[in-house]
Design an enzyme around this catalytic site. Structure first.
Site, PDB file in Angstrom:
ATOM      1  CG  HIS A   1      -9.622  26.701  27.554  1.00 36.40           C
ATOM      2  ND1 HIS A   1      -9.385  26.380  28.872  1.00 36.40           N
ATOM      3  CD2 HIS A   1      -8.442  27.155  27.077  1.00 36.40           C
ATOM      4  CE1 HIS A   1      -8.118  26.607  29.169  1.00 36.40           C
ATOM      5  NE2 HIS A   1      -7.522  27.086  28.092  1.00 36.40           N
TER       6      HIS A   1
ATOM      7  CE1 TYR B   1      -3.783  24.241   4.484  1.00 33.61           C
ATOM      8  CE2 TYR B   1      -2.283  25.144   6.126  1.00 33.61           C
ATOM      9  CZ  TYR B   1      -2.960  25.267   4.925  1.00 33.61           C
ATOM     10  OH  TYR B   1      -2.813  26.392   4.162  1.00 33.61           O
TER      11      TYR B   1
ATOM     12  NE  ARG C   1      -4.412  29.898  31.193  1.00 28.13           N
ATOM     13  CZ  ARG C   1      -4.138  30.865  30.340  1.00 28.13           C
ATOM     14  NH1 ARG C   1      -4.200  32.119  30.733  1.00 28.13           N
ATOM     15  NH2 ARG C   1      -3.782  30.611  29.105  1.00 28.13           N
TER      16      ARG C   1
END
Length: 851
Positions: A83, A127, A37
């Site tokens: 993921h 959006y 990570r």
């Protein structure tokens, strides 16, 4: 009641020590965070989440020539396939790959609101839209495939994902990286593509290239927000060791701006570039806060005139103000000047390793050579296979009549295949290709195309074999690819690095500004018991002193207002050293303390420190403060903690302190800094315990050797469980006097020679006999002539008494009652106030000696 499941059958229980299980589990967790990570891979410069985002978009076909797609679609694919973590974490990583102020070369192109340098949050993923940027599509994903890089199973073994992308550029250096793992962190700055490519080519041509030549090609980081780098020392340290600190500074210029509708124009400081990762809105708020606090004077207005074309922060000044001096203060007190702490840590062969610049470049070159070799070998196999098929087709066309005869007379396809192989010595693949050949291939044009393809494939095989066998030709192609990427994606450097000559001129200019500021005016600083500081002119101070009159010399008075415990006469350019109880030292100049209006309490000293030092702190967090002497060489700092530990440090270590402060000593959990005093060689340190024992120790290399900043120090005086350190002072000879005061108001003066000279860590000798067994010592001060001691009691009362009123005595005396206290009221602490000094080396810090 539910029946408990018997998961582990009887007789199969394996006893495991708790510490072993915790150690193993934590190590597995730590390695998962480090490898999976937080840290980037040195080969493609990407963390797993970034690599998975790019690969998922590649699979979706979101190339630069295709329309934008919703980020929610991309995040969903990344979560579902590769993921299995939070969607917000994936979206945050995606957003940073779009932001031009976060990445030097953004790997994704965005459509919509992806945040701003003001730390405005991006719009929701439903959006915003995104697609691959040209640089990532061409330089990171163009050669993707099992032939060039290894693939592994995803988290549920349903998909394959690349272990690393076949990057053609070192994105670890181009865009940098930051991450916090378990027990380690990385913070790599971004660089200019053209400079990095030049460095790579130079290393290819000359692997033993000296560091000086390499640093000429790659002179330093190139931040996406521009700004200036004011020193190359941190750059060189980071490039040679993998760790360093790079000072950055905003780009500012002076302009005359129109104010209102009139013709009057004012001087203004216009900031056009900020240091990397500095929040513009927070920076403006910090400047406004300093102006409101009075720590920066001369600013009339602050406006943010930034637009789509660039950044523009206008700091409008008052009339007759010096822009250079104010800009210098802004650099010193705000994030307009900050440091980038470099930690070049990355995963190398799956292991975290701190690497130098040369090692990072060489690791990428090794990886690029490996991927190119795999690609060429795979292409060679494919090309040779195609040549084999084309050769069979050409053989069939050359013997077309015989082929047609065999096909006409064959009973079926299998028979025809066998007869073709026997007649023309063909392989299975060649005979299958002949049988599948359409009739249009029999035309003359198609025959010519096959022959041309055969010739081209033969030439390509020759080139590939040469590349794989001749390292010189291989490296020539590698350099050619790098130069092509530089021409296509390279741009001009944004961050300016000051040259040696410019740095010298800048230093001279700052020294002139500091000298002018220091010579501006004299000022008086007054520090109070409640942790406030007042700054006023000498005339205003004298008027206030005359109005207050002489202090009372007897009797107790209620504490109606904050009491001044320390006064220093200095100039506005002089440095004030501030020490906190947590063991850190900070430095501010006198002009950073706002002038105190009439009848004002002043400014809390704690608010003058950086925000990190103010977190959860109260005014009592300040242990002591004093003006730093002009000449630091003769002085040492004597540091004393609540538990009686002490150490000696050179005062010269506390010059040019940064905003982060400096650690004075490493404290134990239940200890705190009590006081810090100045001392000269051959001075003596006098300590006393609450039980009346006293110890006198020489300040020299034998008894108190100089120590490093992080040392805990040595035990100055042995204390019993019921005792604590009541006071400590530095004296300069046997004739010096000290004043001892007890909780019940008894006091006595005694000369230093009365106290036996001992060794550090001794018990000391009993030097105060108590008239009452319940009494104890609460403080000790240096009894210099003219000193007035302020005594504070438990009932919030005080008395100001000259030290001459206390009787003198030897070690066996109990002194005399200096103050008559009401029943159950006791003395809690002492403070001394001397006439204003000039700040050139007053030994006494002027702090309370608290019980």
């Amino acid at each position: 009641m539910a029946r408990q499941l018997n998961i582990v059958p009887s007789g199969h229980v394996i006893p495991t020590p708790l510490h072993s299980e915790v150690q193993r589990s934590y190590l597995e967790y730590a390695m998962s965070v480090i490898v999976g990570r937080a840290l980037p891979d040195v080969r493609d410069g990407l963390k797993p989440v970034h690599r998975r985002i790019l690969y998922a978009m590649h699979e979706l076909g979101l190339t630069p020539d295709r329309p934008y797609r919703k980020c929610a679609r991309v995040v969903g694919d990344v979560l579902g396939k590769y993921h299995p973590h939070g969607d917000q974490a994936v979206y945050d990583a995606l957003v940073r790959m779009v932001q031009s102020f976060s990445s030097r070369y953004p790997l994704l192109a965005g459509h919509g609101n992806f945040g701003s340098v003001d730390n405005d949050p991006p719009a929701a993923m439903r959006y915003t839209e995104t697609r691959l940027a040209p640089i990532s599509n061409e330089a990171a994903l163009e050669e993707i495939g099992e032939a060039t890089v290894d693939f592994i199973d995803n988290f549920d073994n349903s998909q394959q994902e690349p272990l690393v992308l076949p990057a053609q550029l070192p994105f670890l250096l181009l865009n940098g990286s930051s991450g916090i793992a378990v027990g380690m962190a990385t913070n790599i700055p971004p660089h200019n593509l053209g400079e990095v490519v030049d460095g790579l080519i130079a290393l290819i041509d000359r692997p033993t290239l000296p560091d000086e030549k390499l640093f000429e090609l790659i002179p330093g980081p190139d931040f996406p927000t521009g700004a200036e780098i004011t020193s190359t020392k941190g750059i060189r340290e980071a490039y040679t060791t993998g760790r360093g600190s790079i000072p950055m500074r905003a780009v500012a210029q002076f302009e005359d701006v129109q104010t209102g509708r009139g013709r009057h124009r004012r001087s203004a400081i216009v900031i056009t570039e900020l240091p990397f990762q500095v929040n513009k809105a927070s920076c403006i708020e910090k400047i406004a806060e300093l102006v409101n606090q009075g720590r920066i004077e001369g600013i009339a207005d602050i406006r943010d005139e930034s637009d789509r074309e660039g950044m523009r922060i206008v700091i409008e000044l008052r009339r007759d103000e010096q822009p250079e001096q104010i800009l210098n203060k802004l650099y010193r007190l705000t994030p307009l000047q900050s440091n980038f702490g470099v930690i070049m840590l990355a995963l190398d062969n799956g292991r975290p390793r701190q690497m130098t610049l040369r090692e990072l470049l060489q690791a990428f070159l090794d990886f690029r050579e490996t991927t190119l070799t795999r690609q060429y070998r795979h292409e060679l196999e494919q090309t040779q296979g195609r040549i084999h098929l084309v050769a069979g087709l050409l053989t069939a066309l050359e013997n077309l009549d015989e082929v047609i005869e065999i096909l006409r007379n064959a009973a079926d396809g299998s028979t025809a295949k066998v007869e073709l192989q026997e007649a023309f010595d063909l392989s299975d693949r060649q005979s299958d290709a002949i049988l599948a050949m359409p009739l249009r291939r029999l035309t003359g044009l198609e025959r010519q195309k096959l022959q041309t393809e055969f010739d081209e494939l033969t030439e390509r095989v020759r080139v590939l074999e040469q590349l794989l066998s001749d390292r010189h030709e291989f490296l020539k192609v590698l350099k050619k690819d790098l130069r092509a990427l530089k021409r296509k994606f390279g741009d001009e450097r944004r961050t300016r690095i000051l040259s040696e000559e410019e740095r010298e001129q800048e230093q001279e200019r700052l020294e002139e500004i500091a000298a002018e500021a220091a010579a501006e005016e004299e000022t008086v600083l007054e520090f109070t018991q409640q942790g406030y500081v007042r700054r006023s002119s000498p005339k205003a101070f004298q008027r206030r002193q005359a109005k207050q009159g002489e202090p009372e010399t007897h009797g107790l008075e209620p504490i109606e207002e904050d009491v001044v415990t320390q006064v220093a006469k200095t100039t506005t350019g002089r440095e004030l050293l501030i020490f906190t109880r947590s063991g850190k030292a900070f430095s501010i100049t006198a002009d950073e303390i706002p002038p105190t209006p009439r009848n004002s309490k002043g400014t809390p000293v704690i608010t003058l420190l950086p925000a990190s030092a103010q977190t959860g702190a109260d005014p009592e967090a300040i242990a002591t403060q004093f003006m730093r002497p002009v000449d630091t060489d003769p002085y040492d700092l004597i540091v004393v903690t609540q538990q009686g530990r002490t150490k000696r440090m050179a005062l010269s270590e506390f010059t040019n302190l940064t905003g982060r402060g400096l650690t004075v000593l490493k404290l134990k959990e239940d200890d705190e800094l009590l006081t810090v005093m100045l001392a000269k060689p051959d001075d003596q340190l006098v300590l006393t315990s609450s039980g009346g024992r006293m110890l006198r120790v020489r300040v020299d290399d034998q008894q108190m050797p100089q120590m490093t900043r992080t040392a805990q120090g040595n035990m100055a005086m042995r204390l019993s469980k019921r005792e604590q350190l009541a006071g400590c002072v530095v004296v300069d000879g046997d004739d010096s006097e000290v004043l001892l005061v007890t909780a019940q108001g008894y006091a006595k003066r005694m000369q230093a020679r009365e106290i036996r000279l001992g060794n550090r860590g001794d018990l000391g000798v009993q030097s105060m006999r108590f008239a009452n067994k319940t009494d104890r010592l609460v403080g000790m001060i240096a009894a210099d002539s003219g000193t007035i001691v302020t005594i504070f009691t438990s009932a919030d009362q005080l008395a100001q008494i000259p030290v001459e009123l206390a009787s003198t005595g030897d070690r066996d005396s109990s002194g005399s009652r200096l103050l008559k206290l009401p029943k159950k009221e006791t003395v809690t602490s002492l403070a001394i106030v001397r006439p204003p000094d000039d700040g050139n080396g007053d030994r006494d810090s002027g702090t309370d000696d608290e019980d």
